[in-house]
Design an enzyme around this catalytic site. Structure first.
Site, PDB file in Angstrom:
ATOM      1  N   LYS A  92      24.745  44.691  53.082  1.00  0.00           N
ATOM      2  CA  LYS A  92      24.560  44.180  51.723  1.00  0.00           C
ATOM      3  C   LYS A  92      23.307  44.809  51.150  1.00  0.00           C
ATOM      4  O   LYS A  92      22.349  45.122  51.883  1.00  0.00           O
ATOM      5  CB  LYS A  92      24.399  42.661  51.727  1.00  0.00           C
ATOM      6  N   GLY A 118      31.759  27.024  38.504  1.00  0.00           N
ATOM      7  CA  GLY A 118      31.565  28.435  38.229  1.00  0.00           C
ATOM      8  C   GLY A 118      32.890  29.071  37.849  1.00  0.00           C
ATOM      9  O   GLY A 118      33.748  29.285  38.707  1.00  0.00           O
ATOM     10  N   VAL A 119      33.075  29.342  36.571  1.00  0.00           N
ATOM     11  CA  VAL A 119      34.353  29.903  36.103  1.00  0.00           C
ATOM     12  C   VAL A 119      34.125  31.269  35.455  1.00  0.00           C
ATOM     13  O   VAL A 119      34.644  31.586  34.400  1.00  0.00           O
ATOM     14  CB  VAL A 119      35.088  28.937  35.149  1.00  0.00           C
ATOM     15  N   GLY A 120      33.309  32.062  36.126  1.00  0.00           N
ATOM     16  CA  GLY A 120      33.032  33.409  35.655  1.00  0.00           C
ATOM     17  C   GLY A 120      33.979  34.423  36.259  1.00  0.00           C
ATOM     18  O   GLY A 120      35.199  34.301  36.160  1.00  0.00           O
ATOM     19  N   LYS A 121      33.432  35.425  36.945  1.00  0.00           N
ATOM     20  CA  LYS A 121      34.197  36.553  37.465  1.00  0.00           C
ATOM     21  C   LYS A 121      35.440  36.123  38.256  1.00  0.00           C
ATOM     22  O   LYS A 121      36.543  36.596  38.025  1.00  0.00           O
ATOM     23  CB  LYS A 121      33.309  37.395  38.394  1.00  0.00           C
ATOM     24  N   VAL A 122      35.243  35.251  39.232  1.00  0.00           N
ATOM     25  CA  VAL A 122      36.334  34.833  40.110  1.00  0.00           C
ATOM     26  C   VAL A 122      36.946  33.514  39.656  1.00  0.00           C
ATOM     27  O   VAL A 122      38.164  33.344  39.660  1.00  0.00           O
ATOM     28  CB  VAL A 122      35.824  34.699  41.570  1.00  0.00           C
ATOM     29  N   GLY A 123      36.097  32.581  39.245  1.00  0.00           N
ATOM     30  CA  GLY A 123      36.541  31.232  38.941  1.00  0.00           C
ATOM     31  C   GLY A 123      37.629  31.154  37.893  1.00  0.00           C
ATOM     32  O   GLY A 123      38.556  30.350  38.009  1.00  0.00           O
ATOM     33  N   HIS A 124      37.561  32.007  36.869  1.00  0.00           N
ATOM     34  CA  HIS A 124      38.568  31.892  35.809  1.00  0.00           C
ATOM     35  C   HIS A 124      39.937  32.365  36.282  1.00  0.00           C
ATOM     36  O   HIS A 124      40.966  31.852  35.849  1.00  0.00           O
ATOM     37  CB  HIS A 124      38.118  32.621  34.526  1.00  0.00           C
TER      38      HIS A 124
END
Length: 368
Positions: free
Chosen positions: A91, A191-197
């Protein structure tokens, strides 16, 4: 207390002496002309070149950045092992505010730093970095994945990350309730951003009731606009974890969501989300088990994205990747079965399976 590099002595102790350490290599990177300050951590190359994303984040201290890189790299070793990939774990973190500090010059300098490792580390997107950023990094480094389709890449990996989490939820439902269907289940997504949505779409397509929250109100409003029925919002994560009748809690933002404050008040019977490093410290997995809460290990269920970026290195095929990500359902069920057989929490069972695969790879390399 610090050492000669200025890094916290606690960080160095973690690297060399603790059970959370064992990393093969840690590289501190700096390019003053562009303002780049980065840390690249390689935890293991037992299964192959280390693979993991680049996080761009305004860490409060350099020591905090190093500690995060170490923790995330270790997690990638386990994630890649459980996903069946021929990759070890690595990482990178870039210190700074991506909205203010990210420039083409900085990304190019970062690409040169990754390239200097000669393929021991393959980078991709993470929090604060996007497909367009990887296109820039790739101009200086061929060991870059997560690029745009027009530049030979697979594009946004969040699609398959969400699909994998959805499969983990289905497996959790099968294990706990005897039926993989999520219809009429109440699922809280933090969290409904990149993955959440994307995850919300899978849930609504199956008929689940969804409750969402996010630190960005515009993101929440967009979700509510897309789904005028079946989706509601609460003010914050604290309200979400206490929501009445919650079946599944899905942490999909930053790590540490499961801690001494949240676990005792969590109403859900299942935790299955996309965030990395959800367990704030060792022992939280036992606290969840003691409360009868089934935990689907984060690095198992959120592996869809790394499956995609690994496939890109060999010529991306979406259907092939989706089929691999669908196997997260079976992998998650196997972990629950191992946990029951060994009398341990699922997180410990997943670690044992991953460690066994890495140990066998090292033994095979030594024997060869």
């Amino acid at each position: 207390m610090t050492d000669v590099t200025g890094a916290s002595a606690d960080v160095l102790h973690s690297l060399f002496h603790s059970d959370q350490g064992g990393h093969e290599q840690v590289v501190l990177c700096q390019d003053r002309a562009s303002g780049l300050k980065a840390v690249i951590a390689i935890h293991s190359t037992a299964l192959g070149p280390a693979l993991g994303g680049t996080r761009f984040y305004p860490y409060a201290t350099e020591a905090e950045a190093v500690a995060d890189a170490l923790n995330l790299a270790r997690g990638m070793s386990y994630k890649n092992a459980m996903a069946g990939l021929d990759h070890g774990g690595g990482k990178a973190v870039i210190i700074g505010d991506p909205q203010r500090d990210k420039t083409e010059e900085l990304l190019l300098a970062y690409g040169r730093m990754v390239a200097s490792l000669g393929g021991r580390y393959v980078t991709a997107c993470d929090v604060g970095t996007y497909v367009a950023d990887m296109d820039v990094v790739a101009r200086e480094c061929r060991w870059t994945t997560g690029r745009s389709p027009e530049n030979g890449g697979a594009g946004d990996s969040s699609v398959l990350t969400a699909f994998g989490v959805y499969q983990g939820m289905r497996a959790s439902a099968q294990h706990l309730w005897g039926d993989p269907s999520l219809r009429d289940r109440k699922v809280g997504v933090a969290g409904v951003g990149k993955v959440g949505h994307h995850l919300v779409k899978h849930l609504r397509d199956e008929g689940a009731e969804v409750v969402v929250t996010d630190v960005r109100t515009d993101v929440v409003e967009r979700i509510l606009g897309q789904y005028p029925e079946g989706v509601t919002a609460v003010s914050d994560t604290e309200a979400l974890i206490r929501a009445e009748g919650l079946d599944i809690y899905a942490p999909c933002a930053l790590g540490g969501a499961l801690n001494d404050a949240s676990v005792p008040v969590l109403t859900a019977k299942v935790v299955c989300g996309a965030a990395n490093n959800q367990l704030a410290h060792p022992g939280v997995e036992k606290d969840l088990a003691d409360r009868g809460i089934l935990y689907a290990p984060d690095y198992v269920v959120n592996a869809g994205g790394v499956i995609q970026v690994a496939d890109e290195l060999h010529g991306f095929d979406f259907d092939r990747c989706r089929a691999k990500a669908a196997r997260i359902f079976d992998t998650t069920l196997a972990i629950f079965a191992r946990a029951k057989e060994d009398g341990i929490p699922p997180a410990a069972a997943a670690d044992r399976i991953a460690e066994q695969r890495m140990a066998e790879a090292r033994a095979g390399r030594t024997a060869g």
